[in-house]
Design a protein around this motif. Structure first.
Motif, mmCIF file in Angstrom:
data_model
loop_
_atom_site.group_PDB
_atom_site.id
_atom_site.type_symbol
_atom_site.label_atom_id
_atom_site.label_comp_id
_atom_site.label_asym_id
_atom_site.label_seq_id
_atom_site.Cartn_x
_atom_site.Cartn_y
_atom_site.Cartn_z
ATOM 1 N N ASN A 44 42.786 9.697 38.602
ATOM 2 C CA ASN A 44 42.074 9.758 39.873
ATOM 3 C C ASN A 44 42.064 11.175 40.444
ATOM 4 O O ASN A 44 41.139 11.554 41.166
ATOM 5 C CB ASN A 44 42.701 8.791 40.886
ATOM 6 C CG ASN A 44 42.248 7.360 40.658
ATOM 7 O OD1 ASN A 44 41.195 7.119 40.054
ATOM 8 N ND2 ASN A 44 43.032 6.405 41.136
ATOM 9 N N SER A 45 43.107 11.969 40.104
ATOM 10 C CA SER A 45 43.169 13.339 40.631
ATOM 11 C C SER A 45 42.032 14.205 40.089
ATOM 12 O O SER A 45 41.662 15.200 40.715
ATOM 13 C CB SER A 45 44.523 13.968 40.295
ATOM 14 O OG SER A 45 44.638 14.204 38.889
ATOM 15 N N TYR A 46 41.493 13.834 38.923
ATOM 16 C CA TYR A 46 40.389 14.608 38.357
ATOM 17 C C TYR A 46 39.066 14.332 39.077
ATOM 18 O O TYR A 46 38.167 15.175 39.080
ATOM 19 C CB TYR A 46 40.202 14.274 36.875
ATOM 20 C CG TYR A 46 41.295 14.796 35.976
ATOM 21 C CD1 TYR A 46 41.340 16.131 35.601
ATOM 22 C CD2 TYR A 46 42.281 13.952 35.508
ATOM 23 C CE1 TYR A 46 42.331 16.599 34.774
ATOM 24 C CE2 TYR A 46 43.291 14.409 34.678
ATOM 25 C CZ TYR A 46 43.306 15.733 34.319
ATOM 26 O OH TYR A 46 44.309 16.205 33.500
ATOM 27 N N PHE A 47 38.926 13.138 39.659
ATOM 28 C CA PHE A 47 37.634 12.729 40.194
ATOM 29 C C PHE A 47 37.592 12.717 41.724
ATOM 30 O O PHE A 47 36.516 12.637 42.307
ATOM 31 C CB PHE A 47 37.274 11.324 39.680
ATOM 32 C CG PHE A 47 37.197 11.235 38.180
ATOM 33 C CD1 PHE A 47 36.092 11.704 37.507
ATOM 34 C CD2 PHE A 47 38.246 10.705 37.453
ATOM 35 C CE1 PHE A 47 36.017 11.627 36.129
ATOM 36 C CE2 PHE A 47 38.186 10.620 36.076
ATOM 37 C CZ PHE A 47 37.064 11.092 35.403
ATOM 38 N N ALA A 48 38.750 12.767 42.392
ATOM 39 C CA ALA A 48 38.765 12.676 43.856
ATOM 40 C C ALA A 48 37.966 13.800 44.492
ATOM 41 O O ALA A 48 37.134 13.561 45.387
ATOM 42 C CB ALA A 48 40.210 12.688 44.358
ATOM 43 N N ASN A 49 38.190 15.029 44.034
ATOM 44 C CA ASN A 49 37.472 16.187 44.584
ATOM 45 C C ASN A 49 37.308 17.220 43.492
ATOM 46 O O ASN A 49 38.069 18.196 43.414
ATOM 47 C CB ASN A 49 38.225 16.765 45.784
ATOM 48 C CG ASN A 49 37.490 17.963 46.381
ATOM 49 O OD1 ASN A 49 36.290 18.138 46.165
ATOM 50 N ND2 ASN A 49 38.217 18.771 47.143
#
Length: 679
Positions: A44-49
């Motif tokens: 999720n850290s790759y796609f959050a921002n």
């Protein structure tokens, strides 16, 4: 470039277990491998921002077109699987500390009848004593050259040794007294092995014993007024002292350790290691890498240890007893357990706080800082030049996509015989030698250069079409299904994502189709005919998104398909320089393969038609005599010395080769380019 939102998996589909994940691009090629204690949190850290990511990480998620993951049972299994996949897929965005060389070691082959001293790389062999690692290899060769004055042990290859035995004359090393010449009987096998044992003893740390013995010998020569012998002994002592001082003791003599240090900034990191064996610095290695994720120092140390020690394989006794690091790695317990499993013995990983080891760590740290500073000063010019060349080519050829990958093809032959072709690959302006390929061309395709070029381009892109990874249509999120480690989907959606795949099923190496990744630009060596042949091959395969150009040697003109006039790049153009370097590399690679094939065919034709002479006996003959010319000059008695050759076969060989003396061949010329192939 892909939008990360187009392939982002649903949060509920991603498990919260430990695992390893892979990002793939639109062609199915793995571009990044990572591991996580919690897969959902990490992915999720790759796609959050995406805009808030580091530049190289942002480039990675936009290059990728899908993500897949494998759940494992523990963090140790994740560590092992991550390294296995990095080694298997060689992802372009991973932090890669490995260089292109293995450790150079000084080896003494004590298991042979006549032991040999040599520099060796790769896996260790039985009954061979190893010292090192040394880096660079030049240092170890200087050491050997100095020691041969006192311990004149054989250093020649098996072929040179056998030729000296047959001729009764030693090689140059024997004439200059840097070899005791066991090949011609100047020393017995027993005495030569004892001499090799003394060499091993000196390298094992017994230098003082030998220096003391030589000093006593020099004093005895002086007492007997034999000043010439005393002078020779004095020079031997000086040689041993030079080697002894070159390997000064920096730690206690029972210390075997690797000392690592890191220097980093926001984008890059430099690593250095000193290899200490027997208390002496035996070698030094260094790397500079680009960061992909926002890694802290413990993460970098973990990747460094994982890749430096993992490259040599399990059961490797090259891992020392002590590994000294600037900070403890992430997942320290799992890393320690993994290293102990590789070494098969105890390994201590720790941070030196005080004493000589901490002082030496400071020296390694200074080397790492200097390395990063030097790299940045050099890379600024290199990166600017490469970027300018690629941009200039893209604009001059009016191409819609950046030139991430360029492939160049060249044909080589002599009067239409032994026709071969080469394919070289350049990515981001740098050669990708692991993906070079070479082709043999036969039949109608070998009748002329255009037919050969059509054949090569057709075969290369036919394999590309056959090897493309099919898109996964069952996953509504647009991301590929969860992988099983072999590149094939095992399911889709949340059910597949939740499946835990056993580690034994995920570490199986698979054969990867290197042709499955297409170039943005194909460069052929030649003018309009070659360009037309390459374009026709792509059209016949239905490929319309790969661009073709040709570089003609005469005026260095760039030809594009269907144009009556070439594209003329300025003589000082960086884009033209890049095309020339790629073309010259393809030419070199093609000629090297052509020479190899031509030499093999000449050898085979000389021995063709001799009854009873099969492949194994041909190989034995060539190994014994060294060349076809010497084989033709051999008598029946000489032939009988080869194992497996009896009187009848020796007579048949002699009669079969007696058709004439060997003549000096005229230089071979490539009719396409006019270049002489043999110097």
């Amino acid at each position: 470039m892909a939008n990360p939102a187009s392939y982002r998996p649903k949060t509920g589909e991603i498990p919260q277990d430990p695992g390893v994940y892979r990002f793939r691009d639109e062609h199915g090629r793995v571009v990044y491998v990572g591991k996580a204690k919690n897969l959902r949190s990490r992915l999720n850290s790759y796609f959050a921002n995406p805009q808030g990511l580091m530049p190289r990480t942002r480039a990675m998620v936009h290059t990728a077109a899908g993500v897949e993951w494998t759940v494992v049972g523990s963090e140790l299994e994740a560590l092992q699987l991550e390294y296995t996949w990095i080694k298997e897929f060689n992802p372009r965005f991973n932090v890669m500390f490995r260089d292109d060389k293995s450790y150079p070691y000084l080896a003494v082959t004590m298991g042979e009848k006549f032991p040999r001293v040599q520099v060796m790389r790769g896996d260790k062999k039985k009954d061979t004593r190893y010292f090192g690692p040394f880096y660079p290899a030049k240092a170890i060769r200087e050491t050997v050259d100095t020691l041969l004055r006192v311990f004149p042990v054989r250093t020649c290859s098996t072929g040179v040794f056998q030729r000296a035995e047959r001729s009764g004359r030693p090689c140059l090393m024997g004439y200059i007294d840097k070899c005791s010449a066991p090949c011609v009987g100047r020393i017995s096998p027993e005495d030569h092995k004892a001499l090799a044992g003394e060499f091993v003893a000196f390298m094992s740390g017994e230098a003082k014993r030998f220096i003391t013995g030589l000093e006593a010998k020099m004093a005895a020569s002086v007492a007997e007024l034999d000043y010439e012998a005393a002078a020779r002994t004095r020079d031997d002592i000086a040689a041993l002292r030079r080697v002894f001082e070159r390997n000064t003791v920096v730690l206690s003599e029972d210390t075997d350790a690797d000392i690592f240090a890191l220097t980093e900034d926001e984008l890059e990191a430099a690593a250095q290691v000193f290899h200490v064996r027997g208390g002496r610095i035996r070698g030094q290695r260094g790397w500079v890498v680009e960061k992909v994720e926002d890694m802290d120092t413990p993460d970098l140390v973990e990747h460094l240890l994982q890749q430096v020690y993992g490259e040599d394989g399990a059961g490797n006794d090259r891992i020392p007893r002590e590994v000294l690091v600037p900070v403890m790695p992430s997942n320290a317990e799992q890393v320690l357990e993994w290293l102990r499993g590789l070494r098969g013995a105890r390994v201590d990983v720790r941070v030196p706080v005080r004493g000589d080891k901490a002082t030496l760590m400071g020296t390694v740290q200074q080397n790492a800082a200097d390395s990063l500073r030097l790299h940045k000063s050099r890379r600024a010019g290199d990166l600017t030049t490469r970027s300018a060349a690629l941009t200039e080519l893209q604009e001059a050829l009016e191409l819609p996509q950046p030139l991430m990958r360029i492939e160049c093809f060249d044909i080589s032959h002599v009067s239409g015989t032994n026709v071969v072709a080469s394919m070289v690959v350049v990515e981001d302006g740098l050669p990708r030698k692991s993906e070079y390929r070479r082709f043999s061309i036969t039949g109608d395709a070998a009748r002329d250069d255009t037919a050969s070029m059509y054949d090569v381009i057709y075969r290369r892109f036919r394999n590309y079409l056959a090897g493309r990874v099919p898109e996964d249509t069952g996953n509504s999120t647009g991301s590929p299904a969860v992988g099983d480690g072999t590149g094939s989907p095992v399911g889709s959606g949340a059910a597949a994502a939740a499946e835990t795949v056993p580690l034994a099923d995920t570490t199986t190496a698979t054969t990867k189709n290197r042709f499955a990744y297409p170039p943005n630009l194909v460069v052929v060596d030649g003018g309009p005919p070659q360009v037309a042949a390459a374009s026709r091959a792509l059209a016949d395969l239905g490929i319309d998104d790969v661009f073709v150009v040709g570089l003609a040697k005469r005026l260095e003109e760039v030809w594009v398909p269907g144009s009556d006039f070439p594209v003329i790049l300025p003589r000082a153009s960086e884009g033209l320089f890049l095309l020339q370097r790629i073309r010259d590399e393809a030419h070199r690679f093609a000629i090297s393969f052509h020479r190899q094939k031509r030499g093999k065919s000449m050898t085979e034709s000389a021995l063709d038609g001799i009854p009873g002479l099969g492949p194994s006996k041909r190989k034995a003959l060539l190994k014994h005599f060294g060349s076809v010319k010497k084989l033709k000059a051999a008598s029946v008695e000489d032939l009988l010395e080869v194992p497996g050759i009896g009187p009848a076969l020796a007579e048949a060989i002699r009669n079969g080769l007696a058709g004439g003396a060997v003549q000096d061949a005229a230089p071979a010329v490539n009719l396409t380019t006019g270049e002489i192939l043999d110097s």
